[in-house]
Design an enzyme around this catalytic site. Structure first.
Site, PDB file in Angstrom:
ATOM      1  CB  THR C  16      -5.235  20.103 -50.747  1.00  0.00           C
ATOM      2  OG1 THR C  16      -5.634  21.277 -51.468  1.00  0.00           O
ATOM      3  CG2 THR C  16      -5.027  18.960 -51.721  1.00  0.00           C
ATOM      4  CG  ASP C  17      -4.625  20.999 -45.038  1.00  0.00           C
ATOM      5  OD1 ASP C  17      -3.444  21.065 -45.460  1.00  0.00           O
ATOM      6  OD2 ASP C  17      -4.973  20.179 -44.184  1.00  0.00           O
ATOM      7  CG  MET C  18      -2.791  26.072 -44.491  1.00  0.00           C
ATOM      8  SD  MET C  18      -3.111  27.625 -43.590  1.00  0.00           S
ATOM      9  CE  MET C  18      -1.558  28.490 -43.820  1.00  0.00           C
ATOM     10  N   GLY C  20      -0.776  21.510 -47.679  1.00  0.00           N
ATOM     11  CA  GLY C  20      -0.467  20.821 -48.929  1.00  0.00           C
ATOM     12  C   GLY C  20      -0.955  19.382 -48.956  1.00  0.00           C
TER      13      GLY C  20
END
Lengths: 146, 146, 146, 146
Positions: C16-18, C20
């Site tokens: 995942t990344d920031m 979400g």
């Protein structure tokens, strides 16, 4: 003689996770980048360099995380040679967030790499590091390693 | 009460590096996968679960590499609860290569995760772990942790 | 004759990344995993397999993202052989989120891999694919490729 | 008005795979890095910037690989705005290996990002891009896009 090296990186979007922070596994990729730059600055390389060619696989890696890093943060990674054995080097890495006032240490890591030669059957065996490494690399002063 | 969890993975092509081995940073991703599966098996989650929601950022990670892993290798990762404090859990991970005769331990790692609550300003503060975690998680027997 | 292959993955925290969501670059790693499983199921491999050994580097990759994927989502990746040329294969990949009611297609990707032999100087040159691949792989029915 | 941006990266060890080349999925991470630097140079950001906050998830990504990249290669990534719609931007990326004589284009990629606002339920909906983006970003001259 060399015992340290510094590099600067900016945390990338793809390095964050859903918690909004840099994912903890990426600190190890940062360490490696600086380790390689250090070796390259001495005319060495992490993989199959020299004659006969040697490589430097890691046998130990660790990191202590004190404060998080966020997307866009400017991070200085400071490599220090913590230990030098005939067949192995241990590096310590201090991570400093530069875009803080004042800059603050956010993590501290370490890697131990062993010098290996490649056998004809594809296997690897620990060996003494090349003369170039022996001559150029020394342990950092104790006060820097704290 | 639960103190361990096992998962199996196959080393993927994208996880190798030019030395032909699984890159050392990917062992930490493997550990995380098993850690999350363990928490999920107990009705917990690593990020913002429960009421009030808590997360489990890592404060320490380490790995000792004994033998390399190659593309396609079948790896069992065995999580063991090594330490349980009111606000933190330490997991040990044993990596076993199953497609060896006999199967052989190739690496051993550890993660320490701290339970945190999220403040309204986006910050995090260590807190006691949820009752569910306290009740369901226990330390593994010493002989398994060796 | 084979023209498709399915695999299932669960979105991992580290993917995942920031924002979400699963980071868009990881869809390509998922495609690769299924591509390799498909080849392996036929006794082939993506890298230096056969005699003389051939590899399958990609010359094209693409993905269209329709709906996001989140941590923990169960994803089916369906590989279909879209085109078969003497020296190249194009695969289409349909991503379906299984933990939706009903399951829904969330992305569609494609990879084109070219069969190459390795020259003694380390270079690669396109070549006809091995007899085994020619005989076992066929193009998927058009209605499946839509 | 801005229509392009350049960045330089060196291929890292962790970005290679066992074939000895930069793994094809990492070209997408490189594209993203330049995309973000471009947006940041205009006072924008890829995630939750502005008032009301907007983000730029990708709906399409692609790459054509012509020549391989190796560990240590110095790569220039040249972003060009290929298309500008009210709610979407398409970027083209030219990858040039600088440590070749003469420097040579090794890959060409593209990303399409859609401007979205975040709904209170966590969902996203396409929306017109911020005035700042509308005013500052324009399409690159056709001759540059070839």
């Amino acid at each position: 003689m060399a015992y340290d090296f510094k590099a600067i990186r900016h945390v990338e979007f793809s390095e964050t996770d859903m918690a909004g922070l840099m994912h903890f596994s990426n600190y190890f990729r940062y360490m490696e980048t600086v380790e390689q730059s250090f070796l390259r600055s001495l005319g060495l390389s992490v993989f199959r360099s020299g004659d006969p060619p040697v490589s430097w696989p890691r046998v130990h890696a660790e990191c202590d995380y004190k404060l998080p890093l966020f997307f866009g943060d400017e991070v200085e990674i400071h490599l220090l040679v913590a230990e030098k054995k005939p067949k192995a080097l241990t590096f310590v890495f201090k991570f400093r967030k530069l875009n803080a006032s004042p800059p603050v240490q956010v993590a501290r890591g370490a890697l131990t790499a062993v010098c290996v030669k490649h056998n004809s059957d594809g296997g690897m065996a620990a060996c003494s590091m090349p003369k170039l490494a022996l001559e150029k690399i020394q342990t950092a002063p104790l006060e820097l390693l704290r």
